[in-house]
Design an enzyme around this catalytic site. Structure first.
Site, PDB file in Angstrom:
ATOM      1  N   HIS A   1       8.958   0.296   8.271  1.00  0.00           N
ATOM      2  CA  HIS A   1       8.693  -1.274   8.781  1.00  0.00           C
ATOM      3  C   HIS A   1       8.761  -2.369   7.922  1.00  0.00           C
ATOM      4  CE1 HIS A   1       6.790   0.893  12.245  1.00  0.00           C
ATOM      5  NE2 HIS A   1       6.752   1.884  11.751  1.00  0.00           N
TER       6      HIS A   1
ATOM      7  N   ASP B   1       0.589  -1.399  -0.269  1.00  0.00           N
ATOM      8  CA  ASP B   1      -0.003   0.200  -0.191  1.00  0.00           C
ATOM      9  C   ASP B   1       0.823   1.363   0.172  1.00  0.00           C
ATOM     10  OD1 ASP B   1      -0.665   0.556   3.406  1.00  0.00           O
ATOM     11  OD2 ASP B   1       1.028  -0.061   2.616  1.00  0.00           O
TER      12      ASP B   1
END
Ligand code: RIB
Ligand code: CA
Length: 317
Positions: free
Chosen positions: A240, A10
């Site tokens: 991340h 995303d």
């Protein structure tokens, strides 16, 4: 032999950091990016994925994924953290390149049949596409080499609620179904991502060492780091999503635990990751019949960051 990977993403600033690393790494072949909502809407993820691949000279495919969560109403995209365009306002030239004719789920199924036992699926957004994949082709669990998921928080607190991490919070039912499946899954939760901080100095060095990849990432990181500084008091930003790739290329940087996993799907703790260490029993029925998976519970930041810089610096195109 190169790792053949599909990144479910995303994009998203830390997604872009992960995609750049995958493109740069000599031992990784990126077959495709499959897109999902989360940091931005799914159609915006598709636009961003196409633009990144064009800008960075990759011929990987882009296949568009699910527009909404399995059951819960969609949360507001993560524009606060990643900016209105998903790249912290940094403009990546739009492209005339088109998305693939197959949707994300059918693309992954087709690739797993083309390369049985070879494809690694790296999921770095909400897990809706992976849940639909399990529905549409249950045999997929035997045809992928591995599934590496950035998501969840096992021994740490959440980042969107006190207990929930963003990717799991954005589709808790999908996350729970993915963690219940009998496929070779490795989880990269906040436990292994939060120890790593890309400081402004590190990003400037990256821009110098690898201009094509590093300059836009350093600009994006300025926006991303402002969120971390104001909300968490951290002097930089956390990459991340890169951990889902680095598991493949520098596994020695991570400490692992094994155990069964579940995700809370309603109530005030919605999106929380539940973990039962391997070999232990509990009265919690949610773990009944679930396989143990590998969980990356800590990271050696120096080893990880040295590898990231080295790999990116080699990509001098
Ligand atoms: O919690 C971090 C995750 O949520 C990352 O994948 C980031 O890109 C956002 O999607
Ligand atoms: Ca992401």
């Amino acid at each position: 032999m190169k790792h053949k990977i599909i990144i479910d993403t995303d994009p998203g600033i830390d997604d872009a950091m992960a995609i750049a690393y995958a493109i740069a790494h000599p031992d990784i072949e990126v077959l495709a990016l499959t897109t999902i909502f989360g940091n931005v809407r799914t159609d915006e993820s598709t636009r961003n994925a196409l633009a990144l691949l064009e800008h960075w000279g990759s011929d990987a495919d882009v296949a568009e994924g699910e527009p909404a969560p399995l059951l819960i109403p969609a949360n507001e995209p993560g524009y606060l953290v990643h900016g209105a365009n998903g790249f912290g306002g940094v403009s990546i030239p739009a492209t005339s390149r088109a998305k693939h004719g197959l949707d994300a789920v059918d693309y992954i199924i087709e690739a797993s049949k083309r390369f049985p036992g070879e494809v690694v699926l790296c999921a770095i957004g909400p897990l809706t596409n992976l849940a639909r994949l399990l529905e549409r082709d249950p045999e997929i669990v035997t045809r992928l080499k591995a599934v590496v998921v950035m998501g969840g928080a096992v021994h740490r607190k959440g980042n969107v609620t006190p207990v929930a991490e963003a990717n799991f919070w954005n589709d808790p039912h999908a996350a729970d179904q993915v963690l219940a499946a009998e496929w070779p899954l490795v989880l990269a939760p906040l436990d292994c991502t939060m120890p790593v901080v890309f400081t402004p100095d590190y990003m400037q060095a990256l821009a110098k060492e690898s201009p094509l990849l590093g300059e836009p990432l350093a600009e994006m990181a300025e926006f991303y780091a402002r969120f971390y500084r104001s909300y968490l008091g951290i002097g930089g930003c956390v990459p991340h999503d890169v951990m889902a790739l680095s598991w493949l290329t520098v596994p020695g940087a991570f400490r692992l635990q094994k155990g069964a996993l579940a995700v809370v799907t309603d109530g005030p703790a919605i999106g929380q990751t539940l973990f039962q260490p391997g070999g232990t029993q509990s009265r919690a029925r949610c773990f009944d019949g679930r396989p143990d998976h590998l969980v990356m519970v800590d990271t050696d930041p120096e080893m990880f960051m040295a590898d990231y810089m080295m790999v990116m610096a080699r990509h001098t195109k």
